[in-house]
Design a protein around this motif. Sequence first.
Motif, PDB file in Angstrom:
ATOM      1  N   GLN A  48     -19.358 -12.997   9.675  1.00  0.00           N
ATOM      2  CA  GLN A  48     -19.126 -12.324  10.960  1.00  0.00           C
ATOM      3  C   GLN A  48     -19.051 -13.354  12.083  1.00  0.00           C
ATOM      4  O   GLN A  48     -20.000 -14.106  12.300  1.00  0.00           O
ATOM      5  CB  GLN A  48     -20.252 -11.343  11.249  1.00  0.00           C
ATOM      6  N   PRO A  49     -17.921 -13.417  12.821  1.00  0.00           N
ATOM      7  CA  PRO A  49     -17.834 -14.357  13.939  1.00  0.00           C
ATOM      8  C   PRO A  49     -18.802 -13.965  15.050  1.00  0.00           C
ATOM      9  O   PRO A  49     -18.929 -12.795  15.396  1.00  0.00           O
ATOM     10  CB  PRO A  49     -16.386 -14.239  14.425  1.00  0.00           C
ATOM     11  N   MET A  50     -19.491 -14.967  15.572  1.00  0.00           N
ATOM     12  CA  MET A  50     -20.456 -14.743  16.648  1.00  0.00           C
ATOM     13  C   MET A  50     -20.371 -15.905  17.626  1.00  0.00           C
ATOM     14  O   MET A  50     -19.939 -16.994  17.270  1.00  0.00           O
ATOM     15  CB  MET A  50     -21.873 -14.623  16.088  1.00  0.00           C
ATOM     16  N   ARG A  51     -20.815 -15.665  18.846  1.00  0.00           N
ATOM     17  CA  ARG A  51     -20.778 -16.680  19.892  1.00  0.00           C
ATOM     18  C   ARG A  51     -22.191 -17.187  20.165  1.00  0.00           C
ATOM     19  O   ARG A  51     -23.138 -16.419  20.201  1.00  0.00           O
ATOM     20  CB  ARG A  51     -20.181 -16.103  21.172  1.00  0.00           C
ATOM     21  N   LEU A  52     -22.295 -18.504  20.373  1.00  0.00           N
ATOM     22  CA  LEU A  52     -23.556 -19.100  20.803  1.00  0.00           C
ATOM     23  C   LEU A  52     -23.718 -18.862  22.299  1.00  0.00           C
ATOM     24  O   LEU A  52     -22.750 -18.975  23.063  1.00  0.00           O
ATOM     25  CB  LEU A  52     -23.569 -20.602  20.528  1.00  0.00           C
ATOM     26  N   SER A  53     -24.919 -18.535  22.736  1.00  0.00           N
ATOM     27  CA  SER A  53     -25.165 -18.346  24.161  1.00  0.00           C
ATOM     28  C   SER A  53     -25.065 -19.701  24.870  1.00  0.00           C
ATOM     29  O   SER A  53     -25.102 -20.756  24.235  1.00  0.00           O
ATOM     30  CB  SER A  53     -26.544 -17.735  24.394  1.00  0.00           C
ATOM     31  N   LEU A  81     -31.144 -13.494  18.653  1.00  0.00           N
ATOM     32  CA  LEU A  81     -30.093 -13.144  19.607  1.00  0.00           C
ATOM     33  C   LEU A  81     -30.690 -12.988  20.994  1.00  0.00           C
ATOM     34  O   LEU A  81     -31.875 -12.676  21.137  1.00  0.00           O
ATOM     35  CB  LEU A  81     -29.421 -11.831  19.191  1.00  0.00           C
ATOM     36  N   ASP A  82     -29.863 -13.192  22.009  1.00  0.00           N
ATOM     37  CA  ASP A  82     -30.312 -12.938  23.373  1.00  0.00           C
ATOM     38  C   ASP A  82     -30.003 -11.485  23.740  1.00  0.00           C
ATOM     39  O   ASP A  82     -29.545 -10.706  22.898  1.00  0.00           O
ATOM     40  CB  ASP A  82     -29.696 -13.939  24.363  1.00  0.00           C
ATOM     41  N   GLY A  83     -30.221 -11.128  24.984  1.00  0.00           N
ATOM     42  CA  GLY A  83     -30.021  -9.760  25.440  1.00  0.00           C
ATOM     43  C   GLY A  83     -28.582  -9.279  25.386  1.00  0.00           C
ATOM     44  O   GLY A  83     -28.323  -8.078  25.375  1.00  0.00           O
ATOM     45  N   THR A  84     -27.628 -10.208  25.348  1.00  0.00           N
ATOM     46  CA  THR A  84     -26.220  -9.822  25.304  1.00  0.00           C
ATOM     47  C   THR A  84     -25.659  -9.822  23.885  1.00  0.00           C
ATOM     48  O   THR A  84     -24.476  -9.597  23.695  1.00  0.00           O
ATOM     49  CB  THR A  84     -25.368 -10.774  26.176  1.00  0.00           C
ATOM     50  N   GLY A  85     -26.517 -10.127  22.894  1.00  0.00           N
ATOM     51  CA  GLY A  85     -26.070 -10.141  21.505  1.00  0.00           C
ATOM     52  C   GLY A  85     -25.511 -11.472  21.051  1.00  0.00           C
ATOM     53  O   GLY A  85     -24.976 -11.579  19.941  1.00  0.00           O
ATOM     54  N   GLN A  86     -25.614 -12.492  21.895  1.00  0.00           N
ATOM     55  CA  GLN A  86     -25.154 -13.823  21.498  1.00  0.00           C
ATOM     56  C   GLN A  86     -26.305 -14.577  20.827  1.00  0.00           C
ATOM     57  O   GLN A  86     -27.479 -14.293  21.068  1.00  0.00           O
ATOM     58  CB  GLN A  86     -24.650 -14.610  22.708  1.00  0.00           C
TER      59      GLN A  86
END
Length: 106
Positions: A48-53, A81-86
């Motif tokens: 699953q592609p995800m973004r680093l905060s 994860l942070d609050g934004t899902g990153q």
Amino acid sequence: MQRMLFALLILALVLPAAAAAQARQIPYDAIRGRIVQIQDAMVEIDGQPMRLSAAAQIRSRDNLIIMPMSLPPGALVKYTLDGTGQIHRVWLLTPEEAAAPDKKPQ
């Protein structure tokens, strides 16, 4: 004077070993997965592609901060994860950490 130098030498030898023996504090709610760096702040975890905060930290097996491009492809990690899902924090697992079962909340 020699006694003080000897004491300092003993401390210089003992303190790094004590620090290295400390277990890392990975949060119990960290998620286990396999990570691959795609490009810049983009990674893939378990396909699953995800973004680093913007403030993401990636810790090596030696607990040193590393850059995303230094990630070994397919490495077993735990992440939060942070609050934004990153992705906020990543820990590359040592063989001992990988073999240990995930902790359950108390």
